[in-house]
Design a protein around this motif. Sequence first.
Motif, mmCIF file in Angstrom:
data_model
loop_
_atom_site.group_PDB
_atom_site.id
_atom_site.type_symbol
_atom_site.label_atom_id
_atom_site.label_comp_id
_atom_site.label_asym_id
_atom_site.label_seq_id
_atom_site.Cartn_x
_atom_site.Cartn_y
_atom_site.Cartn_z
ATOM 1 N N MET A 6 0.842 -1.188 0.000
ATOM 2 C CA MET A 6 0.000 0.000 0.000
ATOM 3 C C MET A 6 0.880 1.243 0.000
ATOM 4 N N ARG A 7 0.442 2.243 -0.740
ATOM 5 C CA ARG A 7 1.101 3.543 -0.732
ATOM 6 C C ARG A 7 0.078 4.578 -0.282
ATOM 7 N N GLY A 8 0.560 5.556 0.456
ATOM 8 C CA GLY A 8 -0.339 6.581 0.955
ATOM 9 C C GLY A 8 -1.088 6.076 2.174
ATOM 10 N N SER A 9 -1.966 6.910 2.672
ATOM 11 C CA SER A 9 -2.766 6.523 3.831
ATOM 12 C C SER A 9 -4.118 7.209 3.754
ATOM 13 N N GLY A 10 -4.993 6.780 4.619
ATOM 14 C CA GLY A 10 -6.322 7.369 4.687
ATOM 15 C C GLY A 10 -7.059 7.277 3.364
ATOM 16 N N GLU A 11 -7.684 8.364 2.973
ATOM 17 C CA GLU A 11 -8.490 8.378 1.759
ATOM 18 C C GLU A 11 -7.641 8.303 0.493
ATOM 19 N N ALA A 43 -6.537 4.069 20.918
ATOM 20 C CA ALA A 43 -6.945 3.228 19.789
ATOM 21 C C ALA A 43 -6.934 4.021 18.493
ATOM 22 N N THR A 44 -7.446 5.240 18.528
ATOM 23 C CA THR A 44 -7.464 6.093 17.337
ATOM 24 C C THR A 44 -6.042 6.399 16.877
ATOM 25 N N ASP A 45 -5.165 6.712 17.815
ATOM 26 C CA ASP A 45 -3.762 6.980 17.470
ATOM 27 C C ASP A 45 -3.112 5.760 16.828
ATOM 28 N N ALA A 46 -3.407 4.565 17.353
ATOM 29 C CA ALA A 46 -2.840 3.335 16.791
ATOM 30 C C ALA A 46 -3.357 3.090 15.378
ATOM 31 N N LEU A 47 -4.638 3.347 15.157
ATOM 32 C CA LEU A 47 -5.223 3.164 13.823
ATOM 33 C C LEU A 47 -4.650 4.171 12.829
ATOM 34 N N ILE A 48 -4.467 5.409 13.251
ATOM 35 C CA ILE A 48 -3.881 6.425 12.368
ATOM 36 C C ILE A 48 -2.428 6.066 12.045
ATOM 37 N N ALA A 49 -1.691 5.597 13.045
ATOM 38 C CA ALA A 49 -0.303 5.177 12.814
ATOM 39 C C ALA A 49 -0.235 3.994 11.849
ATOM 40 N N ALA A 50 -1.284 3.164 11.818
ATOM 41 C CA ALA A 50 -1.314 2.001 10.925
ATOM 42 C C ALA A 50 -1.650 2.388 9.488
ATOM 43 N N GLY A 51 -2.200 3.600 9.260
ATOM 44 C CA GLY A 51 -2.482 4.031 7.894
ATOM 45 C C GLY A 51 -3.856 4.605 7.639
ATOM 46 N N PHE A 52 -4.675 4.737 8.664
ATOM 47 C CA PHE A 52 -6.001 5.334 8.509
ATOM 48 C C PHE A 52 -5.903 6.845 8.697
ATOM 49 N N SER A 53 -6.928 7.578 8.269
ATOM 50 C CA SER A 53 -6.979 9.014 8.532
ATOM 51 C C SER A 53 -8.111 9.287 9.525
ATOM 52 N N ASP A 54 -7.954 10.357 10.279
ATOM 53 C CA ASP A 54 -8.947 10.733 11.288
ATOM 54 C C ASP A 54 -10.268 11.079 10.603
ATOM 55 N N GLY A 55 -11.351 10.561 11.132
ATOM 56 C CA GLY A 55 -12.668 10.794 10.549
ATOM 57 C C GLY A 55 -13.284 12.123 10.935
ATOM 58 N N GLY A 56 -12.624 12.891 11.790
ATOM 59 C CA GLY A 56 -13.174 14.181 12.219
ATOM 60 C C GLY A 56 -14.025 14.032 13.464
ATOM 61 N N ASP A 57 -14.728 15.099 13.809
ATOM 62 C CA ASP A 57 -15.497 15.135 15.059
ATOM 63 C C ASP A 57 -16.973 14.811 14.903
ATOM 64 N N THR A 58 -17.471 14.653 13.683
ATOM 65 C CA THR A 58 -18.895 14.456 13.460
ATOM 66 C C THR A 58 -19.443 13.265 14.234
ATOM 67 N N PHE A 59 -18.804 12.126 14.092
ATOM 68 C CA PHE A 59 -19.276 10.898 14.745
ATOM 69 C C PHE A 59 -19.166 11.017 16.264
ATOM 70 N N VAL A 75 -12.153 6.396 12.097
ATOM 71 C CA VAL A 75 -11.035 6.632 11.186
ATOM 72 C C VAL A 75 -11.414 6.023 9.844
ATOM 73 N N ARG A 76 -10.715 6.452 8.789
ATOM 74 C CA ARG A 76 -11.134 6.028 7.445
ATOM 75 C C ARG A 76 -9.952 5.584 6.596
ATOM 76 N N LEU A 77 -10.294 4.743 5.632
ATOM 77 C CA LEU A 77 -9.344 4.290 4.630
ATOM 78 C C LEU A 77 -10.069 4.291 3.297
ATOM 79 N N GLY A 78 -9.402 4.750 2.246
ATOM 80 C CA GLY A 78 -9.984 4.706 0.913
ATOM 81 C C GLY A 78 -11.016 5.786 0.679
ATOM 82 N N ASP A 79 -11.388 5.917 -0.574
ATOM 83 C CA ASP A 79 -12.375 6.895 -1.013
ATOM 84 C C ASP A 79 -13.256 6.201 -2.053
ATOM 85 N N ILE A 80 -14.554 6.358 -1.936
ATOM 86 C CA ILE A 80 -15.481 5.645 -2.818
ATOM 87 C C ILE A 80 -15.210 5.959 -4.288
ATOM 88 N N ALA A 81 -15.086 7.239 -4.644
ATOM 89 C CA ALA A 81 -14.865 7.613 -6.049
ATOM 90 C C ALA A 81 -13.524 7.095 -6.555
#
Length: 192
Positions: A6-11, A43-59, A75-81
């Motif tokens: 994998m290259r990049g992270s989050g979306e 947990a959120t910090d561990a997930l972000i360190a693994a390659g996810f991006s922060d989902g923001g404060d909405t949830f 936290v999120r990974l990938g983008d639908i489009a």
Amino acid sequence: MVAVIMRGSGEDARVGPVRWNGLTRGGARMLVHDDPASTVRRATDALIAAGFSDGGDTFATAIRDSGSEWVARDVRLGDIAKSRKRGVVEFFADGTGFDFFPRFWRGATPTVVVACARRTPEGAELIVYPHYSVRGGADRNDAAPLVRRAVEGLSNAYSASGALISSEKLLSIKNDGSPASQAVVREVLGWR
């Protein structure tokens, strides 16, 4: 077993053609000697360190404002489009040899991972669980190795400090009202 390339992270994460992410998609439940807010933050910090991006404060805000006993973040990974576009490119490039070039890598399967915790008599109950989008262009379990890495790191850190009471893998999750359940993710985030 071949791991995800994998290259990049989050979306913006893109996945190479050689991959084996395992068959399981589940998350984990842990009981730890810690407060719920700190547990979710770790947990959120561990997930972000693994390659996810922060989902923001909405949830997190929606869960807090609902009066829930749970503290939660996503936290999120990938983008639908991007996943759909790369899925089409992958379809045409598959088997041509071009699929090994990063330009032809597909977008990661869109995934939301919820980390939530609540106070229990023993300490904090932490749940980490991924939800894959059915609207993405690929369903390849891309988040699984990242979730496993984050959960293993959390488990090891809590175990080393003597704060881990118990840990179990979750292959599925009930719609029991916890923020990690599919019904809550669908209702609050509109995630499908």
